[in-house]
Design a protein around this motif. Structure first.
Motif, PDB file in Angstrom:
ATOM      1  N   ILE A 163      -9.623  14.555  -7.190  1.00  0.00           N
ATOM      2  CA  ILE A 163      -9.641  13.921  -8.519  1.00  0.00           C
ATOM      3  C   ILE A 163     -10.043  14.984  -9.541  1.00  0.00           C
ATOM      4  O   ILE A 163     -11.096  15.611  -9.406  1.00  0.00           O
ATOM      5  N   THR A 164      -9.197  15.170 -10.533  1.00  0.00           N
ATOM      6  CA  THR A 164      -9.494  16.196 -11.539  1.00  0.00           C
ATOM      7  C   THR A 164      -9.911  15.583 -12.873  1.00  0.00           C
ATOM      8  O   THR A 164     -10.591  16.217 -13.661  1.00  0.00           O
ATOM      9  N   ASP A 165      -9.486  14.355 -13.125  1.00  0.00           N
ATOM     10  CA  ASP A 165      -9.860  13.688 -14.372  1.00  0.00           C
ATOM     11  C   ASP A 165     -10.387  12.301 -14.001  1.00  0.00           C
ATOM     12  O   ASP A 165      -9.631  11.369 -13.755  1.00  0.00           O
ATOM     13  N   VAL A 166     -11.704  12.204 -13.959  1.00  0.00           N
ATOM     14  CA  VAL A 166     -12.315  10.990 -13.407  1.00  0.00           C
ATOM     15  C   VAL A 166     -12.034   9.765 -14.286  1.00  0.00           C
ATOM     16  O   VAL A 166     -11.879   8.648 -13.772  1.00  0.00           O
ATOM     17  N   LYS A 167     -11.947   9.973 -15.595  1.00  0.00           N
ATOM     18  CA  LYS A 167     -11.686   8.805 -16.468  1.00  0.00           C
ATOM     19  C   LYS A 167     -10.265   8.294 -16.278  1.00  0.00           C
ATOM     20  O   LYS A 167     -10.025   7.091 -16.229  1.00  0.00           O
ATOM     21  N   ALA A 168      -9.321   9.217 -16.178  1.00  0.00           N
ATOM     22  CA  ALA A 168      -7.937   8.800 -15.941  1.00  0.00           C
ATOM     23  C   ALA A 168      -7.846   8.087 -14.595  1.00  0.00           C
ATOM     24  O   ALA A 168      -7.155   7.068 -14.463  1.00  0.00           O
ATOM     25  N   TRP A 169      -8.535   8.626 -13.600  1.00  0.00           N
ATOM     26  CA  TRP A 169      -8.531   8.023 -12.263  1.00  0.00           C
ATOM     27  C   TRP A 169      -9.124   6.611 -12.304  1.00  0.00           C
ATOM     28  O   TRP A 169      -8.641   5.693 -11.667  1.00  0.00           O
ATOM     29  N   ALA A 170     -10.174   6.423 -13.115  1.00  0.00           N
ATOM     30  CA  ALA A 170     -10.889   5.145 -13.114  1.00  0.00           C
ATOM     31  C   ALA A 170     -10.201   4.080 -13.956  1.00  0.00           C
ATOM     32  O   ALA A 170     -10.252   2.898 -13.620  1.00  0.00           O
ATOM     33  N   TYR A 171      -9.565   4.508 -15.061  1.00  0.00           N
ATOM     34  CA  TYR A 171      -9.137   3.492 -16.032  1.00  0.00           C
ATOM     35  C   TYR A 171      -7.629   3.264 -16.140  1.00  0.00           C
ATOM     36  O   TYR A 171      -7.215   2.326 -16.801  1.00  0.00           O
ATOM     37  N   ASN A 172      -6.817   4.112 -15.527  1.00  0.00           N
ATOM     38  CA  ASN A 172      -5.380   3.938 -15.720  1.00  0.00           C
ATOM     39  C   ASN A 172      -4.720   3.058 -14.677  1.00  0.00           C
ATOM     40  O   ASN A 172      -3.662   2.494 -14.931  1.00  0.00           O
ATOM     41  N   ASN A 173      -5.298   3.004 -13.522  1.00  0.00           N
ATOM     42  CA  ASN A 173      -4.681   2.190 -12.471  1.00  0.00           C
ATOM     43  C   ASN A 173      -5.764   1.466 -11.692  1.00  0.00           C
ATOM     44  O   ASN A 173      -6.836   2.020 -11.451  1.00  0.00           O
ATOM     45  N   ALA A 174      -5.452   0.225 -11.311  1.00  0.00           N
ATOM     46  CA  ALA A 174      -6.448  -0.567 -10.586  1.00  0.00           C
ATOM     47  C   ALA A 174      -6.731   0.012  -9.209  1.00  0.00           C
ATOM     48  O   ALA A 174      -7.848  -0.088  -8.699  1.00  0.00           O
ATOM     49  N   ALA A 175      -5.721   0.606  -8.568  1.00  0.00           N
ATOM     50  CA  ALA A 175      -5.913   1.176  -7.226  1.00  0.00           C
ATOM     51  C   ALA A 175      -5.206   2.533  -7.189  1.00  0.00           C
ATOM     52  O   ALA A 175      -4.122   2.658  -6.632  1.00  0.00           O
ATOM     53  N   PRO A 176      -5.818   3.545  -7.811  1.00  0.00           N
ATOM     54  CA  PRO A 176      -5.122   4.833  -7.932  1.00  0.00           C
ATOM     55  C   PRO A 176      -4.828   5.495  -6.588  1.00  0.00           C
ATOM     56  O   PRO A 176      -3.779   6.111  -6.421  1.00  0.00           O
ATOM     57  N   ALA A 177      -5.734   5.357  -5.626  1.00  0.00           N
ATOM     58  CA  ALA A 177      -5.500   5.997  -4.322  1.00  0.00           C
ATOM     59  C   ALA A 177      -4.287   5.370  -3.644  1.00  0.00           C
ATOM     60  O   ALA A 177      -3.446   6.058  -3.059  1.00  0.00           O
ATOM     61  N   SER A 178      -4.196   4.042  -3.760  1.00  0.00           N
ATOM     62  CA  SER A 178      -3.066   3.334  -3.170  1.00  0.00           C
ATOM     63  C   SER A 178      -1.762   3.738  -3.865  1.00  0.00           C
ATOM     64  O   SER A 178      -0.732   3.952  -3.215  1.00  0.00           O
ATOM     65  N   LEU A 179      -1.824   3.861  -5.205  1.00  0.00           N
ATOM     66  CA  LEU A 179      -0.623   4.257  -5.946  1.00  0.00           C
ATOM     67  C   LEU A 179      -0.193   5.668  -5.552  1.00  0.00           C
ATOM     68  O   LEU A 179       1.004   5.930  -5.367  1.00  0.00           O
ATOM     69  N   LEU A 180      -1.158   6.552  -5.401  1.00  0.00           N
ATOM     70  CA  LEU A 180      -0.828   7.930  -5.033  1.00  0.00           C
ATOM     71  C   LEU A 180      -0.132   7.957  -3.674  1.00  0.00           C
ATOM     72  O   LEU A 180       0.833   8.690  -3.462  1.00  0.00           O
ATOM     73  N   GLN A 181      -0.611   7.122  -2.774  1.00  0.00           N
ATOM     74  CA  GLN A 181       0.025   7.059  -1.447  1.00  0.00           C
ATOM     75  C   GLN A 181       1.447   6.497  -1.564  1.00  0.00           C
ATOM     76  O   GLN A 181       2.367   6.983  -0.898  1.00  0.00           O
ATOM     77  N   ASP A 182       1.612   5.488  -2.422  1.00  0.00           N
ATOM     78  CA  ASP A 182       2.958   4.940  -2.650  1.00  0.00           C
ATOM     79  C   ASP A 182       3.893   6.015  -3.208  1.00  0.00           C
ATOM     80  O   ASP A 182       5.045   6.142  -2.779  1.00  0.00           O
ATOM     81  N   LEU A 183       3.386   6.773  -4.175  1.00  0.00           N
ATOM     82  CA  LEU A 183       4.214   7.810  -4.800  1.00  0.00           C
ATOM     83  C   LEU A 183       4.594   8.879  -3.775  1.00  0.00           C
ATOM     84  O   LEU A 183       5.736   9.354  -3.755  1.00  0.00           O
ATOM     85  N   ALA A 184       3.639   9.246  -2.929  1.00  0.00           N
ATOM     86  CA  ALA A 184       3.919  10.267  -1.910  1.00  0.00           C
ATOM     87  C   ALA A 184       4.941   9.749  -0.898  1.00  0.00           C
ATOM     88  O   ALA A 184       5.879  10.464  -0.511  1.00  0.00           O
ATOM     89  N   THR A 185       4.785   8.505  -0.505  1.00  0.00           N
ATOM     90  CA  THR A 185       5.722   7.926   0.461  1.00  0.00           C
ATOM     91  C   THR A 185       7.122   7.850  -0.136  1.00  0.00           C
ATOM     92  O   THR A 185       8.117   8.156   0.518  1.00  0.00           O
ATOM     93  N   ARG A 186       7.176   7.476  -1.407  1.00  0.00           N
ATOM     94  CA  ARG A 186       8.474   7.390  -2.089  1.00  0.00           C
ATOM     95  C   ARG A 186       9.131   8.781  -2.158  1.00  0.00           C
ATOM     96  O   ARG A 186      10.333   8.933  -1.948  1.00  0.00           O
ATOM     97  N   ALA A 187       8.328   9.796  -2.450  1.00  0.00           N
ATOM     98  CA  ALA A 187       8.869  11.157  -2.521  1.00  0.00           C
ATOM     99  C   ALA A 187       9.438  11.579  -1.175  1.00  0.00           C
ATOM    100  O   ALA A 187      10.513  12.195  -1.103  1.00  0.00           O
TER     101      ALA A 187
END
Lengths: 626, 308
Positions: free
Chosen positions: A418-442
């Motif tokens: 995590i490089t930007d904690v505020k973006a990580w906390a406030y932009n998505n309800a489940a950022p870790a899950s979204l990141l995994q979705d994005l990686a799987t999609r890629a």
């Protein structure tokens, strides 16, 4: 005064029953585990309050009966009334004695069973259940439990004081239960508040603590029942109600810890410790100590410690504090619930896996083979060589034609930070899950446009770099505030079902090479042997030629010398040569010499080979025929 | 008296704290809230973070919703491509509440246990419908293709997203779609087995190519070697014959010597031939006239009349 006590008992009973019902409803409403324990505790309190109130009524009836009888005795003097049986004269006393003799022990046993059963069932239920508190109902429920606690505290505190001042032993059990019930409700509220403040197990542990409390109460009740059997009965000594719990009393009045201990010792053995200076000191300052503890608890929420590798986001009434990124170390803040800090693991390298789910058993294996599943693997679709597929399709007679794709298994660990904690906390309800979705999609996207053989061989390194780039771009596109550190193609291979066939191809390549090398070896042998034979052949011919030439020239030389000899004595020379040759030529032959004495009888030997009869049967074509 | 005062103070503090909890609520940066008064939602939802006043339940109730992008993944479901191939797909979507006032009316109830599952259920239906419709307009090669130029992966995602977005806007759920992507693409089990069979057949083709190519090359090498050996031997044979001929030619140079006395030469050749022909073990029968056995002639013999 006694009537007032009975009223107090009734108030205790009513309060216990009402709060029990209300607490049960709220527990169901919010689905709190600790609330269930609190409901059981309050239910037991209602039973105890009822028993003590009933016993108070019996004692009051006995007292009134005694007063009436005393009045009658004074009015009438000696009377036949007193000649009657005691049970007929003192029915209220008889009832109270029967109650104390049979009901109270029975009720104590019932309480023990309910406490032990409640503790056991609640423990099992808490261990098994996965229910969580209904988030939206947490705050109202918390407030209601707090109100129950306050209500019970006020009533219980008043009753306890009345019981202590007036030495109303029957008022004590219900009052203690009410006061302890106040603390239990407060604990339940704290459990719910704990969940709201980021301690999801708070309710669970509160429920466990209540299980322990119920178990202690059951153990104490069992011990009391056993001790009751051996307790010396002193005449005139008023018995303590069996259903009164010292544990509950201690919980209700922790400041009376030593008093309770002293009373217990006094009751059982006759010692008195309540006058010691230490007991008095602790008793006077216990409330101050509790208040100090509460203050420390509140003050402790003014400091937050951020661990190494973490960052915190500070919110004041829900709004992020400007520049409120908390770095590792201690930070001051306003007390809960004004300020709240949320922690995130920013420095720690976090990992998730795409394409497989590791399992512990497979992780321990030392050798990883294509043909053995080493985790729970998923199959991905990947493009295939269209020419090969067309050929295969043409050979297939199945009604279901295989689609022009192949399947592949990949194991791709992705590491990020995590490089930007505020973006990580406030932009998505489940950022870790979204990141995994994005990686799987890629990964799905990349493989869908790749060739199976390419991606398994020479494109592998490029694929890892391309995937890392794509995942980073996607994460930046969604402003996740994360940096992709590593994308590893640690496994790319055909699914286990066909992996063996891919290995056979490698084996076939070796077979091909072996056949070629074997042929080359045999060719070398053949050629070398042929060359050797050729060499021998020419050498032999050469030798023969040499021999022939030499011998012929020698013969010619010999002949040249023989001519004069022949010319000198032609017949003798010939004869001599003949006999010389005859002697040497026939030296090893068997010789028969026929000496003929009877020349008239000539014997003819036919030494010719007989012609085979079948040869005589051969039809010789007639050449003369036209 | 002092103790009672302390008890009262504690009680008062507790009452204040609990009253605050009943009358005040917080809205976080990540949340949006709607206050309902006797069930009627307020006209304007709270979108700014901070502390707000409310009347305690049951007069007013606060519904807090996460206003960040929320993720949802639909079920791994079957669709038919335009070329008749059945595939399994799963997509993930990011959605967010765009209008909490509308949202609470469309999806009433507890946000975590009622509203969210209802939203996901609605999204699931819309997604599956849009996904099947879009995939049905494309062949499988648009989704999976070894030639990246032929791949229409992104375009298909955009088509599904546009379809879902238009349905959400049409139904005015108070939510909007932020993004959509394929999470999984696969094949049903029966089709997977046929793909495995084809992959196995492909491998068998490779295996046969290699094995029989090896045999072919081996045969070629052996054959070439045999031919080369035969060449070598035949050349050697020819050379040997030539050498022998040369020997004969050379030997023939001696013949004029023999021509000086043909009678003697013939005689010598005859006795030489006799010697060579009798070289092996043979049985010879001579009569007494054959020299040197003629020495036996006129020797005394037993006459037949003297025999018994």
């Amino acid at each position: 005064m006694e009537r007032n006590t009975q009223k107090n008992g009734m108030v205790n009973l009513m309060a216990a029953v009402m709060v029990f019902i209300a607490a049960f409803v709220v527990t169901v409403f919010v689905n709190s585990l600790a609330g269930q324990g609190a409901s059981i505790f309050l239910g037991l309190g209602a039973l105890v309050a009822f028993a003590s109130w009933f016993q108070m009524r019996l004692e009051e009836n006995e007292r009134l009966e005694k007063l009436e009888l005393d009045e009658l005795a004074r009015a009438k003097g000696e009377s036949a009334l007193f000649d009657a049986k005691e049970s007929e004269v003192f029915p209220a006393r008889r009832s109270r004695e029967q109650f104390e003799k049979f009901f109270v022990p029975g009720f104590a046993v019932l309480l023990f069973l309910l406490q032990a059963g409640g503790a056991w069932l609640l423990w099992r239920w808490v261990s098994k259940t996965t229910g969580v508190i209904v988030d939206a109902r947490a705050m109202p429920s918390l407030s209601l439990f707090a109100i129950f606690a306050l209500l019970l505290f006020l009533i219980g505190r008043f009753s306890v004081t009345i019981a202590r001042l007036g030495d109303h032993r029957l008022l004590r059990p219900g009052s203690s239960f009410l006061l302890a019930g106040a603390y239990v409700c407060a604990f339940t509220a704290i459990g719910i508040a704990g969940i709201k403040t980021g301690f999801p197990k708070a309710d669970f542990w509160m429920a466990r603590a209540l299980c322990v409390l119920l178990g202690l109460m059951a153990a104490e009740m069992l011990l009391t029942l056993l001790l009751e059997i051996y307790r010396p009965r002193v005449k005139g000594k008023i018995a303590r109600p069996l259903y009164e719990s010292r544990v509950v009393g201690l919980l209700a009045q922790p400041e009376s810890l030593f008093t309770t201990a002293a009373q217990t010792i006094d009751y059982q053995f006759g010692f008195n410790v309540s006058d010691t200076w230490f007991f008095q000191l602790v008793k006077k300052n216990l409330l101050v100590l509790l208040l100090a503890q509460l203050a420390v608890l509140l003050l402790s929420t003014c400091v937050v410690f951020i661990d190494a590798g973490e960052q915190g986001v500070l919110e004041r009434f829900g709004r992020p504090v400007a520049g409120g990124i908390l770095l590792p170390g201690a930070h001051f803040k306003l007390p809960w619930p004004a300020d709240k800090a949320y922690r995130y693991r920013t420095e720690q390298i976090q990992t998730f896996d795409v394409g497989y789910t590791p399992d512990a058993q497979s992780e321990n294996t030392k050798t990883i083979l294509w043909t053995v599943a080493h985790s729970r693997e998923e199959n991905f679709l990947v493009g295939s060589d269209p020419v090969a597929i067309q050929n295969a399709d043409a050979d297939t007679n199945d009604t279901i034609k295989a689609p022009p794709v192949s399947l592949i298994t990949v194991s791709i660990p992705v590491q990020f930070q995590i490089t930007d904690v505020k973006a990580w906390a406030y932009n998505n309800a489940a950022p870790a899950s979204l990141l995994q979705d994005l990686a799987t999609r890629a990964v799905v996207h990349y493989l869908a446009g790749a060739d199976l053989n390419d991606v398994m061989s020479h494109s592998r390194l490029e694929a890892a770099q391309e995937l890392q780039k794509q995942i980073q771009t996607a994460a930046d596109g969604h402003d996740l505030g994360a940096k992709i550190l590593f994308v590893g193609l640690q496994d790319i291979h055909p699914p286990v079902a066909v992996a063996g066939d891919y290995e056979k191809v490698v084996g076939a390549e070796q077979t091909r090479l072996a056949a070629v090398l074997g042929a080359q070896a045999e060719a070398i042998r053949t050629n070398d042997l042929a060359e050797a034979a050729a060499f021998t052949m020419t050498n032999v011919a050469d030798a023969d030629r040499q021999k022939l030439e030499v011998s012929k020239f020698a013969e010619a030389a010999l002949f040249t010398n023989q001519i004069p000899a022949f010319a000198a004595a032609p017949s003798v020379y010939k004869q001599r040569e003949y006999f010389k040759t005859f002697a040497s030529a026939t030296a090893n032959s068997r010789k028969y010499i026929l000496l003929v004495t009877n020349t008239q009888d000539v014997v003819i030997f036919d030494l010719e080979d007989k012609i085979r009869n079948d040869l005589l049967d051969v039809n010789v074509p007639n050449n003369s025929s036209p | 008296m002092k103790r009672n005062l302390l008890t009262l103070v504690i009680g008062a503090v507790l009452i204040i704290i609990f009253a605050l909890l009943l009358f005040v609520f917080q809205v976080r940066q990540s949340e949006t809230a709607v206050i309902t008064t006797f069930g009627k939602p307020a006209a304007k939802p709270i979108t700014e973070p901070g502390a707000y006043f409310k009347w305690p339940w049951p007069i007013q109730k606060v519904y807090k919703y996460d206003q960040r992008v929320q993720n949802f993944e639909d079920k791994y479901s079957q669709s038919l491509t335009t070329n008749g191939v059945t595939i399994l797909t799963s997509v993930y979507v990011g959605w967010k509440i765009s209008d909490a006032g509308t949202f609470i009316q469309k999806f009433p109830g507890d946000p975590a246990t009622v509203s969210l599952p209802n939203v996901q259920s609605q999204l699931e239906s819309i997604l599956r419908s849009a996904k099947s419709a879009v995939i049905g307009q494309h062949p499988l090669s648009d989704l999976v293709n070894a030639d990246p130029q032929e791949l229409k992966f992104d375009a298909i995602e955009k088509e599904i997203e546009a379809s879902v977005q238009s349905q959400l806007q049409g139904k005015n759920y108070g939510i909007e779609l932020e993004f959509l992507g394929f999470k999984k693409i696969g094949l049903p089990e029966s089709v997977t087995q046929t793909v495995f069979q084809r992959m196995t057949a492909e491998r068998q083709v490779k295996i046969n190519e290699l094995v029989y190519d090896g045999e072919k090359q081996a045969t070629i090498i052996k054959s070439a070697a045999d031919r080369q050996a035969a060449d070598t031997l035949s050349q050697a044979s020819a050379a040997a014959t030539r050498i022998q001929g040369e020997g004969v030619a050379e030997a023939a140079k001696t013949l004029p010597v023999f021509q000086q006395n043909p009678e003697l030469a013939t005689f010598l050749l005859s006795i030489n031939a006799l010697q060579q022909s009798l070289n092996q073990r043979s049985t010879l029968i001579f009569d007494e006239r054959t020299p040197p056995f003629n020495l036996f002639q006129n020797l005394p013999t037993n006459s037949p009349s003297q025999q018994p």
